[in-house]
Design an enzyme around this catalytic site. Structure first.
Site, PDB file in Angstrom:
ATOM      1  N   ASN A  32       0.833  -1.226   0.000  1.00 27.62           N
ATOM      2  CA  ASN A  32       0.000   0.000   0.000  1.00 27.62           C
ATOM      3  C   ASN A  32       0.859   1.264   0.000  1.00 27.62           C
ATOM      4  O   ASN A  32       0.345   2.376   0.147  1.00 27.62           O
ATOM      5  CB  ASN A  32      -0.953  -0.007   1.217  1.00 27.62           C
ATOM      6  CG  ASN A  32      -0.195   0.051   2.543  1.00 27.62           C
ATOM      7  OD1 ASN A  32       1.035   0.128   2.554  1.00 27.62           O
ATOM      8  ND2 ASN A  32      -0.926  -0.008   3.645  1.00 27.62           N
ATOM      9  N   SER A 124      10.451 -11.881  13.788  1.00 31.16           N
ATOM     10  CA  SER A 124      11.499 -11.031  14.359  1.00 31.16           C
ATOM     11  C   SER A 124      12.080 -11.643  15.614  1.00 31.16           C
ATOM     12  O   SER A 124      11.377 -12.318  16.367  1.00 31.16           O
ATOM     13  CB  SER A 124      10.899  -9.654  14.695  1.00 31.16           C
ATOM     14  OG  SER A 124      11.782  -8.910  15.508  1.00 31.16           O
ATOM     15  N   TYR A 148       4.332  -4.334  18.899  1.00 37.27           N
ATOM     16  CA  TYR A 148       4.909  -4.801  17.622  1.00 37.27           C
ATOM     17  C   TYR A 148       5.374  -6.250  17.783  1.00 37.27           C
ATOM     18  O   TYR A 148       5.008  -7.118  16.994  1.00 37.27           O
ATOM     19  CB  TYR A 148       6.086  -3.913  17.211  1.00 37.27           C
ATOM     20  CG  TYR A 148       6.989  -4.597  16.211  1.00 37.27           C
ATOM     21  CD1 TYR A 148       8.183  -5.191  16.611  1.00 37.27           C
ATOM     22  CD2 TYR A 148       6.611  -4.713  14.877  1.00 37.27           C
ATOM     23  CE1 TYR A 148       8.989  -5.857  15.710  1.00 37.27           C
ATOM     24  CE2 TYR A 148       7.406  -5.387  13.968  1.00 37.27           C
ATOM     25  CZ  TYR A 148       8.594  -5.955  14.398  1.00 37.27           C
ATOM     26  OH  TYR A 148       9.381  -6.629  13.496  1.00 37.27           O
ATOM     27  N   LYS A 152       3.990 -10.113  16.132  1.00 40.89           N
ATOM     28  CA  LYS A 152       4.801 -11.151  15.479  1.00 40.89           C
ATOM     29  C   LYS A 152       4.556 -12.509  16.152  1.00 40.89           C
ATOM     30  O   LYS A 152       4.364 -13.525  15.486  1.00 40.89           O
ATOM     31  CB  LYS A 152       6.288 -10.786  15.541  1.00 40.89           C
ATOM     32  CG  LYS A 152       6.662  -9.581  14.704  1.00 40.89           C
ATOM     33  CD  LYS A 152       6.344  -9.789  13.223  1.00 40.89           C
ATOM     34  CE  LYS A 152       6.780  -8.628  12.371  1.00 40.89           C
ATOM     35  NZ  LYS A 152       6.422  -8.791  10.952  1.00 40.89           N
ATOM     36  N   ASP A 292      14.854  -1.192  25.529  1.00 40.73           N
ATOM     37  CA  ASP A 292      16.041  -1.849  24.956  1.00 40.73           C
ATOM     38  C   ASP A 292      16.524  -2.977  25.858  1.00 40.73           C
ATOM     39  O   ASP A 292      16.455  -2.853  27.082  1.00 40.73           O
ATOM     40  CB  ASP A 292      17.183  -0.844  24.794  1.00 40.73           C
ATOM     41  CG  ASP A 292      17.108  -0.108  23.462  1.00 40.73           C
ATOM     42  OD1 ASP A 292      16.230  -0.467  22.654  1.00 40.73           O
ATOM     43  OD2 ASP A 292      17.891   0.819  23.239  1.00 40.73           O
TER      44      ASP A 292
END
Ligand code: WQD
Length: 332
Positions: A32, A124, A148, A152, A292
């Site tokens: 898209n 991922s 996110y 996955k 992180d």
């Protein structure tokens, strides 16, 4: 084989399309253009001297996806299309769950309807959560720190359950580590909109003096020099890994890490970039970035053993190729 590549205009998708075409496959792209540019389709054709069918559609659109399957003979799907900014996913979880998970279900449903039995999924290393490194495919995915990563994990589980219920439906779940670099032509590469979140595109923009200096997020991690350690893999190695996984796909669900198996710290990457390109990268150590982890790198033995695939390009090549794209094309 005729392969439908969703998100095939994006960073990883476009490089994979080149590897697919160079390996003798034909390619249909559904994208898209949310986070990519239409001109990349022409560059894929130019670099491979081959044709590509392109559909500008959203892969959550059931009718649009059905039309592609109805009007083309499709032998397999590689599903890249999805949102991928970790920080953004924390702010916009519903957008991420809807876009990333519904697109997987729409595509899998079309595959079952049209008897397409090869599905390669762009997963991922994030799904490993805070497992201990090196991450191995035998480890159970752990809750990630962001929506996110959860999209996955959920997509992996959905595809696994579909494969269990439909034995002919073969799935390859490819867990990426940190893809960097660009095609050696310098014509395609990573071109994030706005200020880059990821390390390498930020470094290349500092190198181009578009950004003043690199902010290194923390140097008090339990690592070789206190900065974050990641498994950086050249985008062309990653692309080639997809083709090998597709060509070797057999019944059932197969999970593979696509990485180098080598951990590199932020300071080590900066140093490699400076040496590779004879450029100084000014930086400042700042606070850690929330979410992180200290170290993330792969156990890559399974892909080597079962697919005969290993990453071939080293950190210097990653830095040289990333820089060539930045100076040649990236006008961001
Ligand atoms: C790498 C290292 C930072 C920017 C993310 C996603 C992951 C995958 C790859 C999709 C870390 C440090 C970074 C900067 C820095 N994406 N850094 N200054 O976070 O490992 O992975 O991208 O699949 O899912 O989470 O990549 O490049 O953002 O960070 O010091 O300006 O560089 O702290 O140690 P990350 P990254």
């Amino acid at each position: 084989m005729n392969i439908l590549v969703t998100g095939g205009v994006g960073y990883i998708g476009s490089h994979t399309c080149i590897s697919l075409l160079e390996s003798g496959h034909s390619v249909i792209i559904a994208d898209n253009l949310y986070n990519s540019k239409r001109e990349t389709v022409e560059k894929i054709k130019y670099l491979t001297n081959d044709n590509v069918d392109f559909y500008e559609i959203d892969v959550t659109d059931t009718q649009a996806v059905d039309d592609i399957f109805k009007n083309n003979i499709i032998d397999g799907v590689i599903h890249f299309a999805g949102f991928k900014a970790v920080g953004e996913s924390v702010k916009l979880p519903l957008n991420y769950y809807y876009n990333n998970v519904v697109s997987t279900m729409v595509l899998a449903d079309a595959c079952l309807k049209y008897n397409v039995n090869r599905f390669v999924f762009s997963s991922s290393a994030t799904v490993y959560g805070n497992n201990t490194v090196p991450f191995s495919e035998t480890m159970d995915p752990l809750p990630t720190t962001n929506p996110y990563g959860e999209t996955k994990s959920m997509s992996e589980r959905i595809l696994t359950d579909i494969a269990r219920a439909n034995p002919a439906f073969s799935v390859s779940l490819l867990r990426y580590f940190n893809p960097v670099g660009a095609h050696e032509s310098g014509l395609i590469g990573e071109s994030p909109n706005g200020i880059p979140n990821n390390l390498m595109p930020y470094v290349t923009q500092v190198a181009k003096r578009k950004l003043e200096k690199l902010r290194i997020f923390g140097n008090d991690y339990p690592t070789v020099d206190g900065t974050g350690v990641r498994d950086y893999i050249h985008i062309m190695d990653l692309a080639e890994g997809h083709v090998v996984a597709l060509n070797n796909l057999t019944e059932g669900v197969h999970i593979y890490n696509l990485g180098t198996g080598k951990g590199t710290s932020v300071l080590e990457l900066v140093k490699a970039f400076e040496v590779a390109n004879d450029i100084t990268i000014p930086y400042e150590i700042v606070d850690r970035r929330p979410g992180d982890i200290a170290s993330c790198y792969a156990d890559v033995s399974k892909a080597k053993q079962e697919l005969g695939w290993i990453a071939k390009r080293d950190l210097i090549a990653m830095c040289k190729d990333a820089w060539r794209f930045e100076i040649k094309i990236n006008k961001n």
